[in-house]
Design an enzyme around this catalytic site. Sequence first.
Site, PDB file in Angstrom:
ATOM      1  CE  LYS A   1     -14.961 -38.351   2.176  1.00 23.97           C
ATOM      2  NZ  LYS A   1     -14.916 -37.010   2.804  1.00 23.97           N
TER       3      LYS A   1
HETATM    4  C1  LIG Z   1     -14.002 -36.668   3.793  1.00 24.68           C
HETATM    5  C2  LIG Z   1     -13.833 -35.209   4.070  1.00 24.68           C
HETATM    6  C3  LIG Z   1     -12.732 -34.692   4.780  1.00 24.68           C
HETATM    7  C4  LIG Z   1     -11.684 -35.592   5.395  1.00 24.68           C
HETATM    8  O1  LIG Z   1     -10.859 -36.155   4.428  1.00 24.68           O
HETATM    9  P1  LIG Z   1      -9.870 -37.365   4.837  1.00 24.68           P
HETATM   10  O2  LIG Z   1      -9.231 -37.759   3.559  1.00 24.68           O
HETATM   11  O3  LIG Z   1     -10.754 -38.438   5.401  1.00 24.68           O
HETATM   12  O4  LIG Z   1      -8.922 -36.840   5.829  1.00 24.68           O
HETATM   13  C5  LIG Z   1     -12.604 -33.326   4.938  1.00 24.68           C
HETATM   14  N1  LIG Z   1     -13.544 -32.481   4.455  1.00 24.68           N
HETATM   15  C6  LIG Z   1     -14.627 -32.939   3.772  1.00 24.68           C
HETATM   16  C7  LIG Z   1     -15.629 -31.962   3.296  1.00 24.68           C
HETATM   17  C8  LIG Z   1     -14.810 -34.301   3.544  1.00 24.68           C
HETATM   18  O5  LIG Z   1     -15.894 -34.738   2.883  1.00 24.68           O
END
Ligand SMILES: *Cc1c(COP(=O)(O)O)cnc(C)c1O
Length: 431
Positions: A107
Site C-alpha cells: 500500500k
Molecule cells: C490491503 C492488503 C491486501 C489486499 O489488497 P487489495 O488491493 O485490497 O486486494 C493484501 N495483502 C495485504 C498485506 C494488504 O495490506
Amino acid sequence: MQLYSTKNRNNLVSLKEAIMRSLPADRGLYMPDHIPTLSQNFITHIEQYTFEEIAFNVIGSVIGDEIPTAKLRSIVEETVNFPAPVVSLDDDTHVLELFHGPSLAFKDFGARFMAQMMSYYNRGENQELTILVATSGDTGGAVAAGFYKVPGVRVIILYPSGKVSELQEKQLTTLGENITALEIDGTFDDCQSIVKSAFLDKDLNDKYRLSSANSINIARLLPQSLYYFEAYKQLKDKGRHLVFSIPSGNFGNLTAGLLAKRMGLPVGKFIAATNANDIVPEYLKSGEYAPKPSVQTISNAMDVGNPSNFQRMEDLYGSTWNSMKKDIVGYSYSDGQTKEAIKVIHDKYGYVMDPHGAVGYLALEAYQSVVKNTNGVILETAHPAKFLPVMEPILGDIDIPQRLALLSEKIKVASSLSTTFEDFKGWMIAS
Ligand SMILES: *Cc1c(COP(=O)(O)O)cnc(C)c1O
C-alpha cells in the site's frame, strides 16, 4: 486525461477532480477514459530501464501532459524510491516482494503517489489541505508514511483504541510533524462515522480544506500497475505463459494488474487468491456476485465481504462473466491451509512468507497443477514480521527488519477522544 464514473460513462472529470474528490457523487468509481497501449519497443527492451524509468513511462502515458514533465519525474521518484525485487523459489515460482517501503506493505506505492499528487494539486492554494482518515490498521500506516512531511498537507488519523496491533499503532502515532493520531474509544466503524460527519459539517468545512485518503482513490490504483512491469523485467524466459497470483481483499492490486495487461504487458492469467472471504472466486465459478458479511481470518487485510474494486473489474469486462473468466481464475483457502503453506514454503525453499502471500502461493500451486510450464509470480504484499502472532507459532523467531524494530522504541503520541462527533469537532476547532 479524463476519467468517467463506472455508473455513468458520460460523467467525465479531470484527474485533479477525481483525485481530490475520491468518489463520484453517483457512487460509482473513477476509471481512466482511455487506457494507452505502450510501445512494443518499450516492452521488448524493458530490461534496459530502471524501475523509476519504467514508472515514469507507464504513468506518463496514462496521465499524459496533465502534469509538467519535470514535476511528474519527481513525483514518480518519490513513489518508487524503494525496490520491488523478484525472488525465485524455483524455475516456475517467483515472489514479487512489495514490502520494502516504509510501512512494509504494498500500500506504500499507492499512498505515496496519492500524497504527492494531492500536494501538487493543492499548490497555489493559500490554505493547507487537511486529510481525514479512519483506519483499522494497515491503510493508516501507509497513508501516514506517504504524507509525512509532504508540503501543504496535514493528516489526521482516527484509529480504534486497542484494536490495532502495537506495531501498527506505532506506525500511526510516532511520526509527528504533519501527522496527528487520534485514539478513539470505540470501533473502526465509529472512526469512520466521525470522518463521514466531518465532511458534512459546515463549521469544519468553513475552517478547513478537507479531503480523504480513500482506498479507492484512482491515485492509489494507478501506481500499483507499475510493479507488474517491474516484475516482468526481472523474469528470465519471458516467452513463457506469465501468471500473477494476487492475494486479494478489495481487489485494487488485481485491478491494477488488469490495467497493466491492457497497456500491453503480456500476462497470460491473473489468479484471484482469497481467504475464506471468497466472493470473487465464487463469482468466477458461478457468474453470480453475492457479497456477504466479512469473516475474520489470519490474512486480515483481505477480510472483505464486498470488494470495492469489483465495480472496476466489471467495467473493464463490460460486465461479461465469460470474458472476465478468460483472464482471471479464482481460488480460496482456509486459515488452516494458509498456516500449513507457511510451513511448507519455509521447509521447501527456506523462504519466510507472510499469511497473505501464502494464500497467493497456494493459489498459484493449484493453477500450476493444471496448467504446466508457466512463469508464476506471487505478489508478496506485506513483510512477515508484521504478523508475528501468526508467524512465530509456526516458524519460531522471525527476523525483524531494523526499521520495524526501531519503531517499538519510539514513544506513542495520540490524543484520546470519545466516539461522539461533538468531541472530535471541539478538538478540530481548537487544533
Ligand atoms: C490491503 C492488503 C491486501 C489486499 O489488497 P487489495 O488491493 O485490497 O486486494 C493484501 N495483502 C495485504 C498485506 C494488504 O495490506
